[in-house]
Scaffold this motif. Structure first.
Motif, mmCIF file in Angstrom:
data_model
loop_
_atom_site.group_PDB
_atom_site.id
_atom_site.type_symbol
_atom_site.label_atom_id
_atom_site.label_comp_id
_atom_site.label_asym_id
_atom_site.label_seq_id
_atom_site.Cartn_x
_atom_site.Cartn_y
_atom_site.Cartn_z
ATOM 1 N N GLY A 87 0.983 -1.358 0.007
ATOM 2 C CA GLY A 87 0.164 0.145 0.070
ATOM 3 C C GLY A 87 0.753 1.437 -0.100
ATOM 4 O O GLY A 87 1.111 2.055 1.053
ATOM 5 N N VAL A 88 1.391 1.618 -1.167
ATOM 6 C CA VAL A 88 2.098 2.622 -1.397
ATOM 7 C C VAL A 88 1.988 3.216 -2.726
ATOM 8 O O VAL A 88 1.859 2.709 -3.497
ATOM 9 N N SER A 89 2.117 4.428 -2.931
ATOM 10 C CA SER A 89 1.546 5.245 -3.931
ATOM 11 C C SER A 89 2.886 5.064 -5.025
ATOM 12 O O SER A 89 3.953 5.196 -4.502
ATOM 13 N N VAL A 94 8.621 6.659 -6.677
ATOM 14 C CA VAL A 94 9.526 7.417 -7.814
ATOM 15 C C VAL A 94 10.273 8.565 -6.911
ATOM 16 O O VAL A 94 11.490 8.460 -7.096
ATOM 17 N N ARG A 95 9.657 9.133 -5.764
ATOM 18 C CA ARG A 95 10.253 10.141 -5.439
ATOM 19 C C ARG A 95 11.661 9.431 -4.451
ATOM 20 O O ARG A 95 12.636 10.011 -4.072
ATOM 21 N N ALA A 96 11.288 8.386 -3.803
ATOM 22 C CA ALA A 96 12.117 7.672 -2.939
ATOM 23 C C ALA A 96 13.307 7.047 -3.790
ATOM 24 O O ALA A 96 14.415 7.413 -3.334
ATOM 25 N N LEU A 97 12.928 6.686 -4.872
ATOM 26 C CA LEU A 97 14.373 6.001 -5.603
ATOM 27 C C LEU A 97 14.974 7.476 -6.303
ATOM 28 O O LEU A 97 16.159 7.411 -6.237
ATOM 29 N N ALA A 98 14.284 8.562 -6.673
ATOM 30 C CA ALA A 98 15.198 9.677 -7.084
ATOM 31 C C ALA A 98 15.814 10.141 -6.051
ATOM 32 O O ALA A 98 17.164 10.465 -6.115
ATOM 33 N N ALA A 105 13.531 13.459 -10.556
ATOM 34 C CA ALA A 105 12.236 12.357 -10.207
ATOM 35 C C ALA A 105 11.444 12.338 -11.604
ATOM 36 O O ALA A 105 10.958 10.907 -11.832
ATOM 37 N N ASN A 106 11.346 13.053 -12.494
ATOM 38 C CA ASN A 106 10.546 12.974 -13.704
ATOM 39 C C ASN A 106 11.170 11.792 -14.676
ATOM 40 O O ASN A 106 10.666 11.041 -15.369
ATOM 41 N N SER A 107 12.649 11.957 -14.548
ATOM 42 C CA SER A 107 13.374 10.883 -15.443
ATOM 43 C C SER A 107 13.353 9.564 -14.822
ATOM 44 O O SER A 107 13.202 8.417 -15.505
ATOM 45 N N VAL A 108 13.231 9.356 -13.468
ATOM 46 C CA VAL A 108 13.232 8.045 -12.843
ATOM 47 C C VAL A 108 11.430 7.561 -13.325
ATOM 48 O O VAL A 108 11.344 6.348 -13.412
ATOM 49 N N ALA A 109 10.538 8.472 -13.024
ATOM 50 C CA ALA A 109 9.332 7.997 -13.421
ATOM 51 C C ALA A 109 9.105 7.474 -14.911
ATOM 52 O O ALA A 109 8.581 6.426 -15.210
#
Length: 468
Positions: A87-89, A94-98, A105-109
């Motif tokens: 249960g995580v958005s 994406v923010r955590a990975l970035a 963040a946009n590139s990761v997404a």
């Protein structure tokens, strides 16, 4: 393996509410655990199943259960059933990975989108290697709108906004790159083969084009109701009759890549200008349409048009700031959806079933009925949402105290409680009522209304005639 009768397992399953967990709880505990496989090894183990016979699958799964602890069996079962979820958005991931990789963040997404396979793609290749996993089919992350809560006039100067109909179809990106066509849905499903009518776009659209829009059933220059499109959703084989009965087209409302260049950073009014230019230059085709802008001078004019949404086979309006870039995920402030109010029908609760997960002990899945010509209640809709936790508790107690019959997990209850609300309505030959509703949800519990005053099937048919 558990040495218990089937009826007891069924009762246990309905009490637990999760099949994978119920199995893990009733299986005998393994005294000697023999498995030292890694997680990736277990993934490889499960990937052997599709090529096996039913008997081979049975042996394969039983062998796995005999090697694992109770908690490990639970995880394996969830992976086996495709229901392992956290249960995580997606935005938070994406923010955590970035942040963890010091990346944009946009590139990761964008890297997480597309047709990559975790079995042969490493984390390093996916996140760090700029071109390693980039491919012609990769879509952009979708930009999602927030619902308007309150008066639309609170958005300020109408001159700052573009308004379009909110079409009721399948949100998609259509990509033409390397002389190939790719169609991605918002659910990140590559659905090119499901829409053969749209394959002509490979010839019509220029190289390096990515369009954002809605795939809808479309005939005689106008969209059709969603239930027409629904006839072909989920079908493995699209017969000639299905293609004739439920033709589709793309209604484009944004362009994300133009002449091979990512233009998401440009303001909407410039992207819209490029989209209109592309549309003018493209040979006319019934499968490629431009979402028209709704002209209005003030918010009061828009409020007058809003109730006409259903007559235009739309769910309401999309309202977008002219200067907005195309962002990633759900961002508040620039894109808004103003949906029409749900239709209201007073219906009677007739069946109830327990929910799943944290609601496994509560009756939260409801079936509703209206009065037929013979003064008998005819079921027409199910709903799972709309009540507060306190109201769910009250309904749960009512169901337990007023059960008339039991059919497995389903309880027939005394027809006494009245509720209202649903989103859309269509004719259906699959239901006894002849009616199917879309996005049913409870608007309110009509504690003020006796069951005798609930709506009739004739009322539903009158609504159907009005809006379809």
């Amino acid at each position: 393996m558990a040495q218990i009768p089937e009826w007891l397992f069924n009762e246990s399953y309905h009490s637990v509410g999760d099949l994978g967990e119920a199995i893990s709880l009733i299986l005998p505990k393994n005294e000697k655990l023999v498995s030292e496989k890694s997680l990736s090894a277990w993934f490889a183990y499960l990937q052997l199943l599709p090529r096996m016979t039913d008997e081979e699958k049975r042996v394969h799964i039983l062998s796995a259960w005999q090697q694992l602890s109770q908690h490990e069996i639970f995880v394996l079962n969830k992976l086996l059933m495709g229901s392992f979820r956290i249960g995580v958005s997606q935005t938070l991931v994406v923010r955590a990975l970035a942040e963890a990789t010091n990346s944009d963040a946009n590139s990761v997404a964008h890297r997480l989108m597309g047709n990559w396979n975790p079995a042969n793609t490493t984390f390093e290749k996916l996140i760090f290697n700029a071109n390693e996993n980039d491919n012609a089919s990769r879509p952009y992350p979708f930009y999602l709108a927030y619902p308007i809560d309150g008066d639309v006039a609170a958005l300020g100067d109408p001159e700052e906004w573009i308004t379009e109909w909110k079409w009721d179809g399948i949100r998609s990106q259509v990509i033409v790159r390397n002389s190939q066509l790719f169609i991605w849905t918002r659910g990140e499903e590559l659905a090119t083969d499901k829409f053969p009518e749209l394959h002509v776009l490979k010839q019509l659209l220029p190289e390096g084009t990515v369009l954002d829009g809605e795939i809808v059933s479309y005939l005689d220059n106008k969209p059709l109701a969603f239930n027409v499109l629904q006839k072909r959703i989920g079908r493995k084989n699209l017969t000639k009759k299905i293609l004739e009965d439920a033709p589709v087209a793309l209604i484009a409302y944004d362009i994300l890549e133009y002449k091979g260049e990512d233009i998401r950073h440009l303001p909407l009014y410039k992207r819209r200008s490029s989209l209109e230019e592309l549309y003018r230059q493209t040979p006319s085709s019934p499968v490629f349409n431009l979402s028209s802008k709704i002209e209005f001078n003030n918010w009061d004019e828009l409020k007058v048009l809003h109730p006409l949404s259903r007559e235009n086979v739309a769910e309401g309006f999309m309202i977008k700031r002219k200067t907005s870039p195309y962002q990633v995920g759900r961002k508040k402030g620039d894109w808004w959806k103003w949906k029409i109010e749900p239709l209201s029908v007073d219906a009677v609760l007739v069946y109830a079933q327990k929910g799943h997960g944290r609601r496994a002990e509560l009756y939260t899945d409801y079936t509703f009925a209206v009065w037929g010509d013979d003064q008998k209640l005819i079921p027409f809709a199910k709903a799972y949402s709309g009540l507060t936790d306190a109201e769910i508790g009250k309904v749960d107690r009512f169901v337990k105290q007023h059960t008339i019959e039991k059919f497995g997990p389903v309880r027939t209850v005394k027809p006494q409680l009245v509720f209202d609300g649903f989103e859309g309505i269509n004719a259906s030959t699959r239901h006894k009522s002849g009616i199917a509703v879309r996005f049913p949800r409870i608007l309110q519990w009509r504690t003020d209304k006796p069951v005798e005053e609930a709506d009739t099937l004739d009322n539903l048919k009158a609504i159907l005639a009005q809006y379809t």
